[in-house]
Scaffold this motif. Structure first.
Motif, PDB file in Angstrom:
ATOM      1  N   ASN A  43       1.431  28.375 -32.530  1.00 31.41           N
ATOM      2  CA  ASN A  43       2.490  28.971 -33.316  1.00 31.41           C
ATOM      3  C   ASN A  43       2.942  27.987 -34.380  1.00 31.41           C
ATOM      4  O   ASN A  43       2.914  26.772 -34.159  1.00 31.41           O
ATOM      5  CB  ASN A  43       3.668  29.329 -32.412  1.00 31.41           C
ATOM      6  CG  ASN A  43       4.518  30.439 -32.974  1.00 31.41           C
ATOM      7  OD1 ASN A  43       4.453  30.745 -34.158  1.00 31.41           O
ATOM      8  ND2 ASN A  43       5.315  31.043 -32.123  1.00 31.41           N
ATOM      9  N   LEU A  44       3.346  28.499 -35.523  1.00 32.72           N
ATOM     10  CA  LEU A  44       3.850  27.685 -36.623  1.00 32.72           C
ATOM     11  C   LEU A  44       5.033  28.421 -37.228  1.00 32.72           C
ATOM     12  O   LEU A  44       4.903  29.560 -37.666  1.00 32.72           O
ATOM     13  CB  LEU A  44       2.757  27.472 -37.674  1.00 32.72           C
ATOM     14  CG  LEU A  44       3.113  26.597 -38.867  1.00 32.72           C
ATOM     15  CD1 LEU A  44       3.416  25.173 -38.416  1.00 32.72           C
ATOM     16  CD2 LEU A  44       1.967  26.579 -39.867  1.00 32.72           C
ATOM     17  N   LEU A  90       8.623  24.677 -35.256  1.00 36.05           N
ATOM     18  CA  LEU A  90       7.796  25.093 -34.134  1.00 36.05           C
ATOM     19  C   LEU A  90       6.362  24.889 -34.588  1.00 36.05           C
ATOM     20  O   LEU A  90       5.900  25.569 -35.503  1.00 36.05           O
ATOM     21  CB  LEU A  90       8.048  26.562 -33.776  1.00 36.05           C
ATOM     22  CG  LEU A  90       7.203  27.158 -32.664  1.00 36.05           C
ATOM     23  CD1 LEU A  90       7.400  26.398 -31.359  1.00 36.05           C
ATOM     24  CD2 LEU A  90       7.542  28.615 -32.459  1.00 36.05           C
ATOM     25  N   ALA A  91       5.703  23.894 -34.010  1.00 32.70           N
ATOM     26  CA  ALA A  91       4.327  23.557 -34.402  1.00 32.70           C
ATOM     27  C   ALA A  91       3.525  23.346 -33.127  1.00 32.70           C
ATOM     28  O   ALA A  91       3.395  22.237 -32.624  1.00 32.70           O
ATOM     29  CB  ALA A  91       4.310  22.302 -35.269  1.00 32.70           C
ATOM     30  N   ASP A 140       5.480  17.190 -34.258  1.00 32.13           N
ATOM     31  CA  ASP A 140       6.778  17.591 -34.801  1.00 32.13           C
ATOM     32  C   ASP A 140       7.357  18.826 -34.105  1.00 32.13           C
ATOM     33  O   ASP A 140       8.444  19.276 -34.457  1.00 32.13           O
ATOM     34  CB  ASP A 140       6.655  17.871 -36.310  1.00 32.13           C
ATOM     35  CG  ASP A 140       6.227  16.633 -37.076  1.00 32.13           C
ATOM     36  OD1 ASP A 140       6.875  15.588 -36.904  1.00 32.13           O
ATOM     37  OD2 ASP A 140       5.243  16.717 -37.831  1.00 32.13           O
ATOM     38  N   ASP A 141       6.640  19.364 -33.121  1.00 29.70           N
ATOM     39  CA  ASP A 141       7.100  20.559 -32.424  1.00 29.70           C
ATOM     40  C   ASP A 141       8.478  20.303 -31.804  1.00 29.70           C
ATOM     41  O   ASP A 141       8.679  19.339 -31.083  1.00 29.70           O
ATOM     42  CB  ASP A 141       6.102  20.957 -31.334  1.00 29.70           C
ATOM     43  CG  ASP A 141       6.454  22.283 -30.692  1.00 29.70           C
ATOM     44  OD1 ASP A 141       6.899  23.187 -31.416  1.00 29.70           O
ATOM     45  OD2 ASP A 141       6.284  22.418 -29.462  1.00 29.70           O
ATOM     46  N   GLY A 142       9.430  21.165 -32.140  1.00 26.28           N
ATOM     47  CA  GLY A 142      10.780  21.054 -31.595  1.00 26.28           C
ATOM     48  C   GLY A 142      11.703  20.139 -32.388  1.00 26.28           C
ATOM     49  O   GLY A 142      12.896  20.086 -32.127  1.00 26.28           O
ATOM     50  N   ARG A 143      11.179  19.415 -33.353  1.00 22.04           N
ATOM     51  CA  ARG A 143      11.999  18.510 -34.156  1.00 22.04           C
ATOM     52  C   ARG A 143      12.782  19.286 -35.211  1.00 22.04           C
ATOM     53  O   ARG A 143      12.406  20.373 -35.616  1.00 22.04           O
ATOM     54  CB  ARG A 143      11.129  17.481 -34.882  1.00 22.04           C
ATOM     55  CG  ARG A 143      10.527  16.449 -33.978  1.00 22.04           C
ATOM     56  CD  ARG A 143       9.749  15.453 -34.787  1.00 22.04           C
ATOM     57  NE  ARG A 143       9.232  14.397 -33.922  1.00 22.04           N
ATOM     58  CZ  ARG A 143       8.400  13.465 -34.315  1.00 22.04           C
ATOM     59  NH1 ARG A 143       7.967  13.445 -35.558  1.00 22.04           N
ATOM     60  NH2 ARG A 143       7.988  12.542 -33.482  1.00 22.04           N
ATOM     61  N   THR A 144      13.848  18.647 -35.664  1.00 23.57           N
ATOM     62  CA  THR A 144      14.599  19.161 -36.797  1.00 23.57           C
ATOM     63  C   THR A 144      14.287  18.270 -37.983  1.00 23.57           C
ATOM     64  O   THR A 144      14.461  17.058 -37.908  1.00 23.57           O
ATOM     65  CB  THR A 144      16.106  19.168 -36.501  1.00 23.57           C
ATOM     66  OG1 THR A 144      16.343  20.045 -35.392  1.00 23.57           O
ATOM     67  CG2 THR A 144      16.896  19.652 -37.700  1.00 23.57           C
ATOM     68  N   GLN A 177       3.054  25.960 -44.267  1.00 24.40           N
ATOM     69  CA  GLN A 177       1.735  26.597 -44.286  1.00 24.40           C
ATOM     70  C   GLN A 177       0.689  25.674 -43.682  1.00 24.40           C
ATOM     71  O   GLN A 177       0.621  24.494 -44.025  1.00 24.40           O
ATOM     72  CB  GLN A 177       1.343  26.941 -45.716  1.00 24.40           C
ATOM     73  CG  GLN A 177       0.015  27.634 -45.807  1.00 24.40           C
ATOM     74  CD  GLN A 177      -0.281  28.114 -47.215  1.00 24.40           C
ATOM     75  OE1 GLN A 177       0.584  28.152 -48.068  1.00 24.40           O
ATOM     76  NE2 GLN A 177      -1.520  28.478 -47.447  1.00 24.40           N
ATOM     77  N   GLN A 178      -0.129  26.244 -42.807  1.00 25.48           N
ATOM     78  CA  GLN A 178      -1.211  25.483 -42.196  1.00 25.48           C
ATOM     79  C   GLN A 178      -2.185  25.015 -43.277  1.00 25.48           C
ATOM     80  O   GLN A 178      -2.511  25.769 -44.197  1.00 25.48           O
ATOM     81  CB  GLN A 178      -1.958  26.318 -41.164  1.00 25.48           C
ATOM     82  CG  GLN A 178      -3.079  25.554 -40.492  1.00 25.48           C
ATOM     83  CD  GLN A 178      -3.820  26.382 -39.456  1.00 25.48           C
ATOM     84  OE1 GLN A 178      -3.433  27.501 -39.138  1.00 25.48           O
ATOM     85  NE2 GLN A 178      -4.897  25.838 -38.943  1.00 25.48           N
ATOM     86  N   ASN A 179      -2.626  23.776 -43.161  1.00 25.78           N
ATOM     87  CA  ASN A 179      -3.601  23.248 -44.110  1.00 25.78           C
ATOM     88  C   ASN A 179      -4.972  23.808 -43.808  1.00 25.78           C
ATOM     89  O   ASN A 179      -5.360  23.942 -42.641  1.00 25.78           O
ATOM     90  CB  ASN A 179      -3.648  21.719 -44.036  1.00 25.78           C
ATOM     91  CG  ASN A 179      -2.325  21.083 -44.414  1.00 25.78           C
ATOM     92  OD1 ASN A 179      -1.477  21.717 -45.018  1.00 25.78           O
ATOM     93  ND2 ASN A 179      -2.139  19.841 -44.047  1.00 25.78           N
TER      94      ASN A 179
END
Length: 184
Positions: A43-44, A90-91, A140-144, A177-179
């Motif tokens: 998920n992104l 969310l990454a 970076d998932d969950g980071r602000t 955006q996903q690279n």
């Protein structure tokens, strides 16, 4: 050749044709179940933590205190506005690489204003440190992350006396955006 031999040859040929057509030459096969599992998509996503704030940060200018009303602000050459907001990331995904950026397609300019004389730049930070190239990974998932977007009206823009040129930020967006992957 006698009739018995001819009959035996005919029966043998018919048997070979029947066997070949029916696929009766069985080759040995085997199979085993692979120890696998269900593959689930990652998920992104980004979502604002709170409403973003526009501020006048023009050098040497009269600053508009606090959160300025972007809809009524009258920009002049040399003005610099900044948008600051925090976004939860969310990454979730192996090998995920994405870029967070201001979307130039969501900024419309009217009259003589162009991307060259009203550039938009974006800097993304996490805990005060810039993210290299605004890159987001699964780490970076969950980071602000904090996003700062700067809109500058280039001071040397000619023919700006008494015009009604505009930079419309009504539909302004921040994209994650996903690279694209490159193949070797």
């Amino acid at each position: 050749m006698n009739k018995t031999t001819k009959g035996a040859l005919a029966a043998g040929a018919a048997g070979i044709l029947l066997l070949g057509g029916a696929g009766s030459y069985a080759l040995w096969t085997d199979s085993e179940t692979v120890q696998g599992g269900t593959i689930t998509a990652g998920n992104l996503d980004i979502s604002p933590v709170a409403a973003g704030v526009w501020t006048d940060v023009s050098p040497g200018g009269i600053k508009t205190p606090g959160n300025l009303n972007i809809a009524t602000f009258r920009m002049v050459p040399g003005d610099v506005l900044q948008y600051k907001a925090s976004y939860k990331v969310l990454a979730d995904g192996e090998n995920l690489r994405a870029t967070i950026a201001a979307d130039p397609q969501t900024i419309t300019r009217g009259g003589e204003l162009t991307p060259a004389n009203t550039p938009v730049s974006l800097v993304t930070t996490y805990n005060g440190a810039p993210l290299a190239n605004n890159q987001i990974t699964e780490a970076d998932d969950g980071r602000t992350v904090d996003v700062t977007v700067t809109v500058t009206f280039v001071e040397t823009t000619p023919n700006q006396v008494g015009t009604e040129d505009s930079v419309n930020l009504t539909n302004f967006r921040i994209n994650l955006q996903q690279n694209a992957r490159t193949t070797a």
